[in-house]
Motif scaffolding. Structure first.
Motif, PDB file in Angstrom:
ATOM      1  N   CYS A 166       0.837  -1.196   0.000  1.00 25.11           N
ATOM      2  CA  CYS A 166       0.000   0.000   0.000  1.00 25.11           C
ATOM      3  C   CYS A 166       0.876   1.253   0.000  1.00 25.11           C
ATOM      4  CB  CYS A 166      -0.893  -0.034   1.239  1.00 25.11           C
ATOM      5  SG  CYS A 166      -1.837   1.466   1.461  1.00 25.11           S
ATOM      6  N   THR A 168      -0.109   4.308   0.597  1.00 22.86           N
ATOM      7  CA  THR A 168      -0.503   5.278   1.621  1.00 22.86           C
ATOM      8  C   THR A 168       0.241   5.060   2.932  1.00 22.86           C
ATOM      9  OG1 THR A 168      -2.674   5.274   0.580  1.00 22.86           O
ATOM     10  CG2 THR A 168      -2.518   6.307   2.748  1.00 22.86           C
ATOM     11  N   CYS A 169       0.328   3.803   3.373  1.00 25.88           N
ATOM     12  CA  CYS A 169       0.947   3.521   4.673  1.00 25.88           C
ATOM     13  C   CYS A 169       2.295   2.830   4.491  1.00 25.88           C
ATOM     14  CB  CYS A 169       0.030   2.649   5.522  1.00 25.88           C
ATOM     15  SG  CYS A 169      -0.293   1.041   4.777  1.00 25.88           S
ATOM     16  N   CYS A 219      -5.033   2.146   8.255  1.00 23.36           N
ATOM     17  CA  CYS A 219      -4.894   2.918   7.014  1.00 23.36           C
ATOM     18  C   CYS A 219      -6.192   2.812   6.220  1.00 23.36           C
ATOM     19  CB  CYS A 219      -3.724   2.348   6.218  1.00 23.36           C
ATOM     20  SG  CYS A 219      -3.676   2.874   4.498  1.00 23.36           S
ATOM     21  N   CYS A 222      -6.014   0.530   2.771  1.00 27.42           N
ATOM     22  CA  CYS A 222      -5.809  -0.914   2.727  1.00 27.42           C
ATOM     23  C   CYS A 222      -6.488  -1.598   3.904  1.00 27.42           C
ATOM     24  CB  CYS A 222      -4.318  -1.247   2.715  1.00 27.42           C
ATOM     25  SG  CYS A 222      -3.461  -0.704   4.183  1.00 27.42           S
TER      26      CYS A 222
HETATM   27 ZN   LIG Z   1      -2.315   1.216   3.739  1.00 27.37          ZN
END
Ligand SMILES: [Zn+2]
Ligand SMILES: [Zn+2]
Length: 388
Positions: A166, A168-169, A219, A222
């Motif tokens: 992922c 984002t995280c 997150c 995900c």
């Molecule tokens: Zn994530």
């Protein structure tokens, strides 16, 4: 792969080497088998494909010195005896057996299978462990073409979905700005011990699902898994003349490799929708053309369709039914020059019913040709059989 599968499988036998074979011997045996069993060398051979997978799986473990060590240890400890009970009363503890690996479990669900599975996939999960170069996985996908596209070749967009870390995280599973906490129940190990009579087991911690970490604020992209599905679109050029069920290999278009290793390959399996009138025979197109008896007997000029227009065919007087006429260059046009033709098969059709004029004319024709035997060889055999 579950722990049971893994311990029950004899990867050495799969590769045809002894368990004390050197790394070089293992590698050599694998290369030989991989060449022999490779799908490219055995198109359509399901047995070879299955063996190829088993051999690849075996080499994935025994060909990696670290995994091989773990596999050997596990086999010597459990010796395929997981199924038959643990016997002997000497307790063991998975946590000890695989000491030093704790904290790397990322999948939920629990069970020994996950424990082993993660042990061997941890290079994939990232999670702070050192990822070693690993070739990306091969990916297979399907594409449907209509008949004309398969003959002419086509450019088709493919949408491929595959799991990846992922963005984002960055795989932590926690909302950006927060971070996962160590699980209190298992102290971050991901395993808890449980005693049952004389035996001591370790099993994945239920509170953290074996991850060793608790995510309070997951997150959003995900859902705390650290992995989500990415979709990419790839434009693929399918060559002219592709056959139904053919597999096309696109080197390097599979899953990306890790740490600089090459990407896997993409296999596109083609499904071709049949055409209502045209057929295929390799690079030739086939067409059945119904004709009347008089057209064959008297000769005619037929106009028949091709894939890109029409063509006129001369039928000589006295042409036999079933005769195949070849129209050059109207088949599959391949770039490598192996082009095909259109094969036209003439087939007599008989009218289901006749009007009075046609019947009268045909009866007169039958009378006029009564002395002509259309099957002299058979007549001779029939007469011979009657005489004996
Ligand atoms: Zn994530
Ligand atoms: Zn825990």
């Amino acid at each position: 792969m579950s722990a049971r599968d893994w311990i029950d499988k004899d990867f050495y036998r799969e590769l045809g080497v002894s368990s004390d074979a050197s790394d070089a011997e293992v590698k050599k045996a694998y290369r030989k088998l991989a060449r022999e069993l490779h799908p490219d060398a055995n198109p359509g051979n399901a047995d070879a494909e299955a063996r190829f997978k088993s051999v690849s799986e075996a080499y994935g473990v025994v060909g990696d010195p670290e995994k091989r060590k773990q596999y050997d240890e596990a086999r010597s400890m459990f010796g395929g005896g997981l199924r038959g009970g643990f016997g002997g009363g000497s307790g063991f503890d998975f946590g000890d057996a695989f000491g030093g690996q704790q904290g790397g479990f990322t999948a939920g669900g629990g069970g020994l299978g996950d424990l082993f599975g993660n042990l061997f996939n941890r290079a994939k999960s990232g999670g702070g462990t050192t990822a070693r170069p690993r070739r990306g996985a091969d990916v297979e996908t399907d594409v449907r073409l209509d008949f004309v596209e398969a003959v002419r070749g086509a450019t088709v967009p493919l949408r491929l979905s595959s799991p990846s870390t992922c963005d984002t995280c960055h795989g932590s599973g926690a909302r950006p700005g927060s971070s996962p906490k160590t699980c209190v129940t298992c102290g971050g190990v991901g395993l808890v011990s449980r005693s049952q009579g004389a035996f001591a087991f370790s099993e994945p911690c239920r509170d953290c699902r074996g991850t060793g970490r608790i995510i309070d604020d997951p997150c959003p992209d995900c859902a705390g898994e650290g992995v989500n599905t990415k979709t990419r679109t790839l434009t693929v050029r399918i060559p002219a003349g592709v056959e139904d069920e053919q597999r096309i290999r696109l080197a390097g278009q599979g899953e990306p490799g890790r740490s600089g290793a090459p990407a896997g390959d993409l296999y596109v399996r083609v499904h071709v929708t049949p055409h209502p009138v045209f057929g295929r025979s390799g690079n030739d197109l086939t067409l059945k053309v119904p004709v009347s008896y008089t057209e064959l007997a008297l000769g005619t000029t037929l106009t028949v369709p091709t894939l890109d227009g029409v063509v006129s065919l001369n039928v000589a007087p006295g042409t036999a039914s079933g005769r195949v006429l070849r129209v050059r260059g109207k088949g599959v046009q391949r770039r490598d020059g192996q082009s095909g033709h259109l094969l036209v098969t003439l087939q007599v059709t008989v009218p289901a019913d006749l009007d009075d004029d046609a019947r009268t004319a045909l009866e007169a024709y039958a009378k006029a040709t009564a002395t002509h035997d259309p099957r002299p060889e058979l007549t001779a055999l029939v007469q011979k059989a009657r005489q004996s």
